[in-house]
Design an enzyme around this catalytic site. Sequence first.
Site, PDB file in Angstrom:
ATOM      1  CE1 TYR A 210      -4.715   1.500   4.678  1.00 30.16           C
ATOM      2  CE2 TYR A 210      -3.136   0.339   6.032  1.00 30.16           C
ATOM      3  CZ  TYR A 210      -3.547   0.800   4.813  1.00 30.16           C
ATOM      4  OH  TYR A 210      -2.771   0.568   3.725  1.00 30.16           O
TER       5      TYR A 210
ATOM      6  CE1 TYR B 259      -5.270  -1.359  -4.232  1.00 27.39           C
ATOM      7  CE2 TYR B 259      -5.450  -3.764  -4.275  1.00 27.39           C
ATOM      8  CZ  TYR B 259      -5.323  -2.579  -3.572  1.00 27.39           C
ATOM      9  OH  TYR B 259      -5.233  -2.609  -2.204  1.00 27.39           O
TER      10      TYR B 259
ATOM     11  CB  VAL C  78       0.042  -5.999   4.113  1.00 28.49           C
ATOM     12  CG1 VAL C  78      -1.176  -5.400   4.777  1.00 28.49           C
ATOM     13  CG2 VAL C  78      -0.179  -6.191   2.623  1.00 28.49           C
TER      14      VAL C  78
ATOM     15  CB  SER D 298      -0.935   0.021   1.207  1.00 32.97           C
ATOM     16  OG  SER D 298      -1.998  -0.852   0.982  1.00 32.97           O
TER      17      SER D 298
ATOM     18  CE  LYS E 274      -3.723   0.353  -1.472  1.00 32.72           C
ATOM     19  NZ  LYS E 274      -4.389  -0.296  -0.353  1.00 32.72           N
TER      20      LYS E 274
HETATM   21  N1  GLN Z   1      -2.345  -5.313  -1.708  1.00 32.04           N
HETATM   22  C1  GLN Z   1      -2.853  -5.200  -0.371  1.00 32.04           C
HETATM   23  C2  GLN Z   1      -4.361  -5.378  -0.370  1.00 32.04           C
HETATM   24  O1  GLN Z   1      -4.985  -4.958  -1.272  1.00 32.04           O
HETATM   25  C3  GLN Z   1      -2.476  -3.864   0.154  1.00 32.04           C
HETATM   26  C4  GLN Z   1      -2.934  -3.637   1.575  1.00 32.04           C
HETATM   27  C5  GLN Z   1      -1.918  -2.919   2.406  1.00 32.04           C
HETATM   28  O2  GLN Z   1      -0.744  -2.893   2.140  1.00 32.04           O
HETATM   29  N2  GLN Z   1      -2.382  -2.390   3.508  1.00 32.04           N
HETATM   30  O3  GLN Z   1      -4.951  -5.925   0.497  1.00 32.04           O
END
Ligand code: GLN
Length: 304
Positions: free
Chosen positions: A240, A188, A258, A63, A66
Amino acid sequence: MNFEEIIREVYLKNQPVEEKGQLPAYIPELRYVDPAKFGVCVSTLQKETYGIGDYQERFSIQSIAKVLSLSLAYSMLGGNIWNRVGVEPSGTSFNSLIQLELEHGIPRNPFINAGALVICDILLTHLTHPKEEFLDYVRSLSNNPDLTYSDRIAASEKQAGYRNVALCNLIKSFDNIMNDPVDVLDFYFNLCSLEMSCEELSRTFLYLANDGYTLHDDKQILTKSQTKRTNALMQTCGFYDESGEFAFKVGLPGKSGVGGGIVAIHPLQYSIAVWSPCLNEKGNSYKGMLFLEEFTTRSELSIF
Ligand code: GLN
């Protein structure tokens, strides 16, 4: 400021700390990462870089990507993107579906999965070759032509990405996804599969510490106002339902993934990246959070 010394001390202190986090179970390939990996790298606006531990080993940035997709969409379309995605913390987990139903398919912010999927949809609409152009964009930010997606990680997530499929279809049912959800999800999963080391991450994110300009070639990526707002979003939404805790303990805008990475920005000073693959129950790196808390405490360099 002797970053090198502080980083070394905080690193060595946290390395033997008992690991209370766990590897993520829902992306099969991420289970095979060595849980003992631990790396840190800081890059400053004075063009200094200090790294320790596994800071030159690439990992799945997940993420953290993003922020880069948001930057590209924001620079192309300006404030129009905020008609389709909000700027409020969600207070929910990164892959939650609940709020999205109640709020008619407008995700709370661009860093939860739902919001990142909308940003991917926007990029699909406005780019001719989205995967290639996004990769070129990241390579130019990082001044590193070798950066690339991991087909292995992208395929693993695609095969098990049930919640993301549900999120994308739910948003589509509210007419906030314009392209085919299959294409949005493919883009994505690819951007989440990008691999970088702490050193590469800390250098790549320097534009957010440098008023929107890359440090290596002084190229404007975002306006000053867009940079301030992106940092504000990282501060309020980057972790988050643990964003408040990160602001409370670390006091820097940041973004986690993650894969166990965290990048944090001190505007006009530095960018720092930490990697430790085991995650706490909110999906953020357990030791990464510990390290950054102590780093900003010792250096007395948080934004507050
Ligand atoms: N690719 C992971 C997902 O879509 C990204 C989530 C993350 O890094 N928090 O669940």
